[in-house]
Design a protein around this motif. Structure first.
Motif, mmCIF file in Angstrom:
data_model
loop_
_atom_site.group_PDB
_atom_site.id
_atom_site.type_symbol
_atom_site.label_atom_id
_atom_site.label_comp_id
_atom_site.label_asym_id
_atom_site.label_seq_id
_atom_site.Cartn_x
_atom_site.Cartn_y
_atom_site.Cartn_z
ATOM 1 N N MET A 1 0.849 -1.180 0.000
ATOM 2 C CA MET A 1 0.000 0.000 0.000
ATOM 3 C C MET A 1 0.892 1.240 0.000
ATOM 4 O O MET A 1 1.833 1.329 0.788
ATOM 5 N N LEU A 2 0.573 2.165 -0.893
ATOM 6 C CA LEU A 2 1.310 3.420 -0.983
ATOM 7 C C LEU A 2 0.372 4.576 -0.648
ATOM 8 O O LEU A 2 -0.573 4.854 -1.393
ATOM 9 N N LYS A 3 0.612 5.246 0.472
ATOM 10 C CA LYS A 3 -0.210 6.402 0.835
ATOM 11 C C LYS A 3 0.182 7.580 -0.040
ATOM 12 O O LYS A 3 1.351 7.776 -0.350
ATOM 13 N N LEU A 4 -0.819 8.361 -0.415
ATOM 14 C CA LEU A 4 -0.596 9.515 -1.291
ATOM 15 C C LEU A 4 -0.632 10.798 -0.478
ATOM 16 O O LEU A 4 -1.361 10.908 0.507
ATOM 17 N N GLU A 5 0.136 11.766 -0.918
ATOM 18 C CA GLU A 5 0.129 13.081 -0.288
ATOM 19 C C GLU A 5 -0.667 14.029 -1.184
ATOM 20 O O GLU A 5 -0.180 14.468 -2.224
ATOM 21 N N THR A 6 -1.879 14.297 -0.741
ATOM 22 C CA THR A 6 -2.758 15.212 -1.478
ATOM 23 C C THR A 6 -3.442 16.119 -0.466
ATOM 24 O O THR A 6 -3.292 15.937 0.742
ATOM 25 N N ASN A 7 -4.199 17.043 -0.944
ATOM 26 C CA ASN A 7 -4.972 17.923 -0.066
ATOM 27 C C ASN A 7 -6.419 17.468 0.055
ATOM 28 O O ASN A 7 -7.281 18.258 0.439
ATOM 29 N N ILE A 8 -6.695 16.206 -0.254
ATOM 30 C CA ILE A 8 -8.074 15.724 -0.241
ATOM 31 C C ILE A 8 -8.583 15.429 1.172
ATOM 32 O O ILE A 8 -9.781 15.462 1.418
ATOM 33 N N GLU A 9 -7.674 15.159 2.106
ATOM 34 C CA GLU A 9 -8.075 14.825 3.464
ATOM 35 C C GLU A 9 -8.940 15.933 4.054
ATOM 36 O O GLU A 9 -8.561 17.097 4.054
ATOM 37 N N GLY A 10 -10.103 15.545 4.556
ATOM 38 C CA GLY A 10 -11.018 16.502 5.169
ATOM 39 C C GLY A 10 -11.933 17.221 4.186
ATOM 40 O O GLY A 10 -12.883 17.873 4.597
ATOM 41 N N PRO A 77 -5.847 9.021 0.656
ATOM 42 C CA PRO A 77 -5.954 8.043 -0.433
ATOM 43 C C PRO A 77 -4.679 7.201 -0.539
ATOM 44 O O PRO A 77 -3.621 7.598 -0.039
ATOM 45 N N TYR A 78 -4.809 6.050 -1.186
ATOM 46 C CA TYR A 78 -3.642 5.187 -1.357
ATOM 47 C C TYR A 78 -3.775 4.327 -2.610
ATOM 48 O O TYR A 78 -4.858 4.209 -3.194
ATOM 49 N N VAL A 79 -2.653 3.764 -3.007
ATOM 50 C CA VAL A 79 -2.575 2.873 -4.158
ATOM 51 C C VAL A 79 -2.296 1.472 -3.621
ATOM 52 O O VAL A 79 -1.457 1.302 -2.737
ATOM 53 N N ILE A 80 -3.025 0.485 -4.141
ATOM 54 C CA ILE A 80 -2.819 -0.905 -3.757
ATOM 55 C C ILE A 80 -2.731 -1.770 -5.004
ATOM 56 O O ILE A 80 -3.195 -1.375 -6.079
ATOM 57 N N LYS A 81 -2.155 -2.936 -4.829
ATOM 58 C CA LYS A 81 -2.033 -3.886 -5.927
ATOM 59 C C LYS A 81 -2.645 -5.212 -5.498
ATOM 60 O O LYS A 81 -2.322 -5.722 -4.419
ATOM 61 N N HIS A 82 -3.539 -5.732 -6.318
ATOM 62 C CA HIS A 82 -4.110 -7.051 -6.091
ATOM 63 C C HIS A 82 -3.568 -7.998 -7.151
ATOM 64 O O HIS A 82 -3.499 -7.641 -8.324
ATOM 65 N N VAL A 83 -3.211 -9.188 -6.727
ATOM 66 C CA VAL A 83 -2.777 -10.236 -7.642
ATOM 67 C C VAL A 83 -3.803 -11.353 -7.560
ATOM 68 O O VAL A 83 -4.116 -11.845 -6.473
ATOM 69 N N PHE A 84 -4.346 -11.739 -8.720
ATOM 70 C CA PHE A 84 -5.369 -12.770 -8.793
ATOM 71 C C PHE A 84 -4.828 -14.034 -9.428
ATOM 72 O O PHE A 84 -3.879 -14.000 -10.198
ATOM 73 N N ASN A 85 -5.474 -15.138 -9.130
ATOM 74 C CA ASN A 85 -5.148 -16.414 -9.743
ATOM 75 C C ASN A 85 -5.802 -16.440 -11.117
ATOM 76 O O ASN A 85 -7.018 -16.459 -11.233
ATOM 77 N N CYS A 86 -4.995 -16.433 -12.172
ATOM 78 C CA CYS A 86 -5.535 -16.409 -13.532
ATOM 79 C C CYS A 86 -5.861 -17.794 -14.073
ATOM 80 O O CYS A 86 -6.502 -17.920 -15.091
ATOM 81 N N GLY A 87 -5.429 -18.830 -13.394
ATOM 82 C CA GLY A 87 -5.711 -20.188 -13.861
ATOM 83 C C GLY A 87 -7.121 -20.595 -13.485
ATOM 84 O O GLY A 87 -7.879 -19.859 -12.870
ATOM 85 N N LEU A 88 -7.473 -21.809 -13.862
ATOM 86 C CA LEU A 88 -8.776 -22.339 -13.490
ATOM 87 C C LEU A 88 -8.822 -22.558 -11.993
ATOM 88 O O LEU A 88 -7.860 -23.015 -11.382
ATOM 89 N N ASP A 89 -9.956 -22.283 -11.382
ATOM 90 C CA ASP A 89 -10.140 -22.383 -9.949
ATOM 91 C C ASP A 89 -10.955 -23.642 -9.670
ATOM 92 O O ASP A 89 -12.129 -23.701 -10.003
ATOM 93 N N LYS A 119 6.335 6.105 -9.625
ATOM 94 C CA LYS A 119 5.446 6.187 -10.790
ATOM 95 C C LYS A 119 3.985 6.097 -10.357
ATOM 96 O O LYS A 119 3.158 6.896 -10.790
ATOM 97 N N TRP A 120 3.670 5.128 -9.478
ATOM 98 C CA TRP A 120 2.275 4.910 -9.089
ATOM 99 C C TRP A 120 1.792 5.940 -8.087
ATOM 100 O O TRP A 120 0.617 6.311 -8.093
ATOM 101 N N VAL A 121 2.682 6.439 -7.237
ATOM 102 C CA VAL A 121 2.317 7.539 -6.338
ATOM 103 C C VAL A 121 1.962 8.759 -7.175
ATOM 104 O O VAL A 121 0.924 9.394 -6.963
ATOM 105 N N HIS A 122 2.811 9.097 -8.130
ATOM 106 C CA HIS A 122 2.556 10.254 -8.993
ATOM 107 C C HIS A 122 1.262 10.068 -9.786
ATOM 108 O O HIS A 122 0.442 10.997 -9.869
ATOM 109 N N ALA A 123 1.069 8.891 -10.358
ATOM 110 C CA ALA A 123 -0.150 8.636 -11.144
ATOM 111 C C ALA A 123 -1.397 8.787 -10.282
ATOM 112 O O ALA A 123 -2.374 9.434 -10.684
ATOM 113 N N GLY A 124 -1.370 8.223 -9.075
ATOM 114 C CA GLY A 124 -2.519 8.331 -8.174
ATOM 115 C C GLY A 124 -2.796 9.762 -7.761
ATOM 116 O O GLY A 124 -3.940 10.214 -7.746
#
Length: 137
Positions: A1-10, A77-89, A119-124
């Motif tokens: 998880m990457l926390k972002l520095e913005t002025n959105i809080e509050g 706000p923050y950026v997160i990454k999820h990794v999923f199982n792409c094979g058959l379940d 890169k992802w902090v800036h994009a977010g």
């Protein structure tokens, strides 16, 4: 998880108004919301089994989240990454997935390592500044 520095809080907004405005940028109300809190999610990047999300958590300061007139206040706000199982379940939920009763697969890694963090902090931060902040009080 990457926390972002913005002025959105509050910063605050009417839930229904904001939801309708940021939907065009791919934001949706995240699963597992409560009547007094929730988050907006959008996808920053998706390839194969990996998805990087921008998540905007908020609390309800007036009303309840099941009402478009509820007023919300944003948290960090923050950026997160999820990794999923792409094979058959082939576990017990496979039948549910195949029959359409289970729409989403649980990620195998809810907080995967994010490479190129800057890169992802800036994009977010740019998405927050350009696509969300203009609609907030």
């Amino acid at each position: 998880m990457l926390k972002l520095e913005t002025n959105i809080e509050g910063k605050q907004a009417q839930f229904g108004f904001l939801q309708s405005k940021i939907k065009k940028y791919g934001f949706c109300l995240g699963s597992y919301w409560e009547y007094n809190q929730g988050f907006f999610d959008t996808i920053l990047y998706k390839e194969d089994c990996e998805t990087i999300y921008l998540r905007l958590p908020f609390v309800v300061v007036d009303g309840m989240l099941d009402s478009a007139k509820a007023h919300i206040s944003f948290q960090t706000p923050y950026v997160i990454k999820h990794v999923f199982n792409c094979g058959l379940d082939f576990d017990e939920s496979s039948l549910l997935d195949a029959t359409g009763f289970s729409q989403f697969q649980n990620p195998i890694d809810k907080d995967g390592e994010i490479k190129n963090k800057n890169k992802w902090v800036h994009a977010g931060e740019q998405v927050v500044i350009n696509n969300v902040m203009p609609y907030l009080n």
